[in-house]
Design a protein around this motif. Structure first.
Motif, PDB file in Angstrom:
ATOM      1  N   ILE A  10      29.015  19.149 -36.469  1.00  0.00           N
ATOM      2  CA  ILE A  10      30.414  18.748 -36.612  1.00  0.00           C
ATOM      3  C   ILE A  10      30.752  18.768 -38.108  1.00  0.00           C
ATOM      4  N   PRO A  11      31.571  19.736 -38.537  1.00  0.00           N
ATOM      5  CA  PRO A  11      31.914  19.834 -39.962  1.00  0.00           C
ATOM      6  C   PRO A  11      32.797  18.675 -40.432  1.00  0.00           C
ATOM      7  N   ASP A  12      32.599  18.313 -41.685  1.00  0.00           N
ATOM      8  CA  ASP A  12      33.436  17.321 -42.375  1.00  0.00           C
ATOM      9  C   ASP A  12      33.417  15.932 -41.726  1.00  0.00           C
ATOM     10  N   PHE A  13      32.256  15.556 -41.167  1.00  0.00           N
ATOM     11  CA  PHE A  13      32.101  14.210 -40.621  1.00  0.00           C
ATOM     12  C   PHE A  13      30.851  13.594 -41.220  1.00  0.00           C
ATOM     13  N   PRO A  14      30.894  12.382 -41.726  1.00  0.00           N
ATOM     14  CA  PRO A  14      32.008  11.435 -41.753  1.00  0.00           C
ATOM     15  C   PRO A  14      32.954  11.632 -42.930  1.00  0.00           C
ATOM     16  N   SER A  15      32.648  12.623 -43.785  1.00  0.00           N
ATOM     17  CA  SER A  15      33.547  12.889 -44.911  1.00  0.00           C
ATOM     18  C   SER A  15      33.539  14.388 -45.215  1.00  0.00           C
ATOM     19  N   PRO A  16      34.531  14.863 -45.949  1.00  0.00           N
ATOM     20  CA  PRO A  16      34.621  16.294 -46.251  1.00  0.00           C
ATOM     21  C   PRO A  16      33.349  16.825 -46.907  1.00  0.00           C
ATOM     22  N   GLY A  17      32.927  18.000 -46.458  1.00  0.00           N
ATOM     23  CA  GLY A  17      31.751  18.649 -47.016  1.00  0.00           C
ATOM     24  C   GLY A  17      30.448  18.327 -46.309  1.00  0.00           C
ATOM     25  N   ILE A  18      30.461  17.330 -45.440  1.00  0.00           N
ATOM     26  CA  ILE A  18      29.252  16.954 -44.688  1.00  0.00           C
ATOM     27  C   ILE A  18      29.229  17.726 -43.375  1.00  0.00           C
ATOM     28  N   ARG A 156      11.038  14.648 -46.752  1.00  0.00           N
ATOM     29  CA  ARG A 156       9.672  15.081 -46.420  1.00  0.00           C
ATOM     30  C   ARG A 156       8.751  14.939 -47.637  1.00  0.00           C
ATOM     31  N   GLN A 157       9.228  15.384 -48.794  1.00  0.00           N
ATOM     32  CA  GLN A 157       8.407  15.293 -49.999  1.00  0.00           C
ATOM     33  C   GLN A 157       8.085  13.842 -50.336  1.00  0.00           C
ATOM     34  N   LEU A 158       9.065  12.957 -50.186  1.00  0.00           N
ATOM     35  CA  LEU A 158       8.847  11.533 -50.461  1.00  0.00           C
ATOM     36  C   LEU A 158       7.760  10.967 -49.553  1.00  0.00           C
ATOM     37  N   LEU A 159       7.870  11.229 -48.261  1.00  0.00           N
ATOM     38  CA  LEU A 159       6.904  10.679 -47.302  1.00  0.00           C
ATOM     39  C   LEU A 159       5.526  11.292 -47.486  1.00  0.00           C
ATOM     40  N   GLU A 160       5.471  12.604 -47.696  1.00  0.00           N
ATOM     41  CA  GLU A 160       4.173  13.250 -47.893  1.00  0.00           C
ATOM     42  C   GLU A 160       3.516  12.797 -49.194  1.00  0.00           C
ATOM     43  N   ALA A 161       4.311  12.581 -50.245  1.00  0.00           N
ATOM     44  CA  ALA A 161       3.767  12.083 -51.515  1.00  0.00           C
ATOM     45  C   ALA A 161       3.180  10.682 -51.350  1.00  0.00           C
ATOM     46  N   ALA A 162       3.709   9.931 -50.376  1.00  0.00           N
ATOM     47  CA  ALA A 162       3.187   8.585 -50.088  1.00  0.00           C
ATOM     48  C   ALA A 162       1.996   8.649 -49.120  1.00  0.00           C
ATOM     49  N   GLY A 163       1.570   9.869 -48.759  1.00  0.00           N
ATOM     50  CA  GLY A 163       0.378  10.029 -47.932  1.00  0.00           C
ATOM     51  C   GLY A 163       0.615  10.064 -46.438  1.00  0.00           C
ATOM     52  N   HIS A 164       1.833  10.294 -45.996  1.00  0.00           N
ATOM     53  CA  HIS A 164       2.151  10.281 -44.571  1.00  0.00           C
ATOM     54  C   HIS A 164       2.331  11.687 -44.012  1.00  0.00           C
ATOM     55  N   GLN A 165       1.832  11.893 -42.809  1.00  0.00           N
ATOM     56  CA  GLN A 165       2.023  13.156 -42.103  1.00  0.00           C
ATOM     57  C   GLN A 165       3.446  13.190 -41.551  1.00  0.00           C
ATOM     58  N   VAL A 166       4.153  14.304 -41.753  1.00  0.00           N
ATOM     59  CA  VAL A 166       5.530  14.455 -41.299  1.00  0.00           C
ATOM     60  C   VAL A 166       5.606  15.638 -40.344  1.00  0.00           C
ATOM     61  N   HIS A 167       6.218  15.391 -39.187  1.00  0.00           N
ATOM     62  CA  HIS A 167       6.425  16.444 -38.196  1.00  0.00           C
ATOM     63  C   HIS A 167       7.914  16.439 -37.848  1.00  0.00           C
ATOM     64  N   ALA A 168       8.559  17.607 -38.007  1.00  0.00           N
ATOM     65  CA  ALA A 168       9.974  17.754 -37.642  1.00  0.00           C
ATOM     66  C   ALA A 168      10.117  18.981 -36.751  1.00  0.00           C
ATOM     67  N   LEU A 169      10.979  18.863 -35.746  1.00  0.00           N
ATOM     68  CA  LEU A 169      11.145  19.947 -34.776  1.00  0.00           C
ATOM     69  C   LEU A 169      12.004  21.083 -35.296  1.00  0.00           C
ATOM     70  N   CYS A 170      12.938  20.777 -36.217  1.00  0.00           N
ATOM     71  CA  CYS A 170      13.776  21.826 -36.780  1.00  0.00           C
ATOM     72  C   CYS A 170      14.332  21.339 -38.111  1.00  0.00           C
ATOM     73  N   ALA A 171      14.893  22.288 -38.863  1.00  0.00           N
ATOM     74  CA  ALA A 171      15.490  21.956 -40.155  1.00  0.00           C
ATOM     75  C   ALA A 171      16.869  22.597 -40.240  1.00  0.00           C
ATOM     76  N   PHE A 172      17.755  21.921 -40.952  1.00  0.00           N
ATOM     77  CA  PHE A 172      19.089  22.441 -41.239  1.00  0.00           C
ATOM     78  C   PHE A 172      19.293  22.405 -42.733  1.00  0.00           C
ATOM     79  N   GLU A 173      19.871  23.440 -43.291  1.00  0.00           N
ATOM     80  CA  GLU A 173      20.209  23.455 -44.709  1.00  0.00           C
ATOM     81  C   GLU A 173      21.468  22.619 -44.927  1.00  0.00           C
ATOM     82  N   GLY A 174      21.613  22.096 -46.124  1.00  0.00           N
ATOM     83  CA  GLY A 174      22.803  21.316 -46.472  1.00  0.00           C
ATOM     84  C   GLY A 174      22.686  19.872 -46.039  1.00  0.00           C
ATOM     85  N   HIS A 175      23.794  19.159 -46.165  1.00  0.00           N
ATOM     86  CA  HIS A 175      23.831  17.722 -45.830  1.00  0.00           C
ATOM     87  C   HIS A 175      24.359  17.497 -44.454  1.00  0.00           C
TER      88      HIS A 175
END
Length: 175
Positions: A10-18, A156-175
């Motif tokens: 959903i474009p521009d929710f909750p604010s423009p550009g999101i 992901r970088q924050l959690l992995e740097a803290a030593g945690h395994q991260v698993h995500a099903l998909c990724a989206f570019e942008g905010h």
């Protein structure tokens, strides 16, 4: 179809550009929801998991389903002031200010193996607060599972740097 195909943008929710990534369309489709729950567990196949911790609010939906699939207990991690019993808390940074996450002080017993689940990984602050609470209670964090990763935001970088395994099903570019 992949899990990503079930997620509405959903474009521009909750604010423009999101570009808001709406997982309710995934939850509303029986095949998509089942696929997501099964895939969230994949890296931990055959591993004993005692508890699944879900982050408020969509993490409750996913975490409850994952816990059911595993025959494990479910631990709700909520915003400050929402749990009725004795709690411990962990504050974390937001874009503007701070927030606090709480969990009941008896929700996880020392040594229990815990998987953290949520729908979306953005900056990682909420997830890191949840992982800190698990460890404060003596739980052993196995990792974290998310439906969506927004890599540009660095969670992901924050959690992995803290030593945690991260698993995500998909990724989206942008905010």
């Amino acid at each position: 179809m992949s899990v990503k195909d079930y997620i509405r943008t959903i474009p521009d929710f909750p604010s423009p550009g999101i570009m808001f990534r709406d997982v309710t369309t995934l939850f509303g489709d029986p095949r998509g929801f089942r696929m997501a729950v099964d895939l969230l567990l994949h890296p931990w196949a055959g591993v004993r998991i005692d508890k699944v911790a879900g982050l408020e609010a969509r993490g409750f939906i996913l975490g409850g389903a994952v816990a059911h699939q595993l025959s494990a207990g479910f631990v709700p991690m909520r915003k400050k002031g929402k749990l009725p019993g004795r709690t411990i808390e962990q504050s974390y940074k937001l874009e503007y200010g701070t927030a606090t996450l709480e969990v009941h002080d008896d929700a996880i017993k020392p040594g229990e193996k815990v998987l953290l689940v949520d729908d979306l990984l953005a900056t990682g602050g909420t997830a890191l607060a949840g992982l800190t609470l698990i460890e404060k209670l003596g739980g052993q964090t196995l990792g974290c599972a998310f439906v969506i990763d927004l890599p540009e935001l660095g969670g992901r970088q924050l959690l992995e740097a803290a030593g945690h395994q991260v698993h995500a099903l998909c990724a989206f570019e942008g905010h």
